[in-house]
Enzyme design. Structure first.
Site: not given
Ligand code: NDP
Ligand code: 8X3
Length: 251
Positions: A11, A32, A151, A181-182, A186-188
């Site tokens: 992501g 991880r 969250y 971000p909104g 990603t894998e979110f």
């Molecule tokens: P992804 O799930 O694609 O990526 C999350 C990353 O966080 C992975 O690399 C994962 O790595 C790492 N991670 C999670 N838990 C741990 C842990 N305990 N220790 C170390 N690494 C960890 O999601 P995004 O790229 O979307 O998320 C990135 C950030 O953006 C987050 O903080 C999320 O809340 C935020 N965000 C995302 C949005 C969205 O809509 N996608 C919008 C707004 C904010 P691994 O699993 O290998 O540990």
């Molecule tokens: C991730 C975006 O709107 O799903 O932070 O919470 S939302």
């Protein structure tokens, strides 16, 4: 220049790793999943003439955080930018039905992990007389929505911490910023819905969400400003998103 990017195995973090490396920065990538870290390291080193250090640890574990940051040798100790990106949502539902383990995973990762990594790296930045911390919050840190409860609280917390850290670090010459971000594809959502791909895919149906790369552009833009400029916050949404719940969907 060195950027330390947490959660770079997918992501937004992975996109940031690519963006900084493409601009000639050496990067530390964490996460991880060791095999993802190693393959990203290889891929980036094949593409760009930069150095990549992979640190495989769970940032919920303070001892692991301390050990990995203490392990940064002279080549890596002058971190210019820390991107506190690692984070997750686990579950989405009414507060009264909340699952403690889900909540603890979010609080431990999104808040405590960010706090641990920052606390361990900041003394090095102070020693270097400069540094920039860029926290990844969320639209969920600006407005709360039904089912988002814990969250949203963690991401409101990240924005609150950003402001407070900025005040505390003002006399050390360290910038602190936040990117909110909104919806980003990603894998979110797969993580939030615990592997339910249908639910995850439905999050992004009928409109074009952000990509990790879009957010990486904002992060790098912040990081590449002149020394006297701090962009405190960037709030970035897909064009089709007006709020946490209002989307212009084509179907
Ligand atoms: P992804 O799930 O694609 O990526 C999350 C990353 O966080 C992975 O690399 C994962 O790595 C790492 N991670 C999670 N838990 C741990 C842990 N305990 N220790 C170390 N690494 C960890 O999601 P995004 O790229 O979307 O998320 C990135 C950030 O953006 C987050 O903080 C999320 O809340 C935020 N965000 C995302 C949005 C969205 O809509 N996608 C919008 C707004 C904010 P691994 O699993 O290998 O540990
Ligand atoms: C991730 C975006 O709107 O799903 O932070 O919470 S939302």
């Amino acid at each position: 220049m060195i950027a330390y990017i947490t959660g770079a195995t997918s992501g937004i973090g992975e996109a940031c790793a690519n963006k900084f490396a493409a601009q000639g920065w050496n990067i530390v990538i964490t996460g991880r999943r060791i095999e993802r870290l190693e393959s990203l390291k290889q891929e980036i080193q094949n593409k760009y003439a930069v150095e990549v250090l992979a640190q495989n640890y769970d940032l919920r574990n303070l001892e692991e955080v301390k050990r990995n940051i203490a392990d940064l040798d002279d080549n890596w100790s002058k971190v210019d930018v820390l991107v506190n990106n690692a984070g997750l949502a686990v579950g989405k539902g009414p507060f009264q039905e909340g699952i403690y383990d889900d909540w603890e995973r979010m609080i431990d990762t999104n808040l405590k992990g960010l706090i641990y990594v920052s606390r361990e790296l900041i003394p090095r930045m102070i020693k270097n007389g400069k540094g920039h911390i860029i926290n990844i919050a969320s639209l969920a840190g600006i407005e709360s929505y039904g089912g988002g409860n814990v969250y949203c609280a963690t991401k409101h917390g990240v924005r609150a911490l950003t402001r407070s850290m900025r005040i505390d670090l003002i006399h050390q010459g360290i910038k602190v910023s936040v990117v909110s971000p909104g919806a980003a594809d990603t894998e979110f959502s797969l993580v939030r819905y615990k592997g339910d791909k249908e639910m995850a895919d439905s999050t992004y149906e009928g409109y074009i969400p952000l990509r990790g790369e879009d957010i990486a552009e904002s992060v790098f833009f912040m990081a590449s400003q002149p020394a006297h400029v701090n962009i405190e916050e960037i709030f970035i949404l897909p064009t089709a998103q007006a709020s946490s719940t209002i989307f212009h969907r084509s179907n």
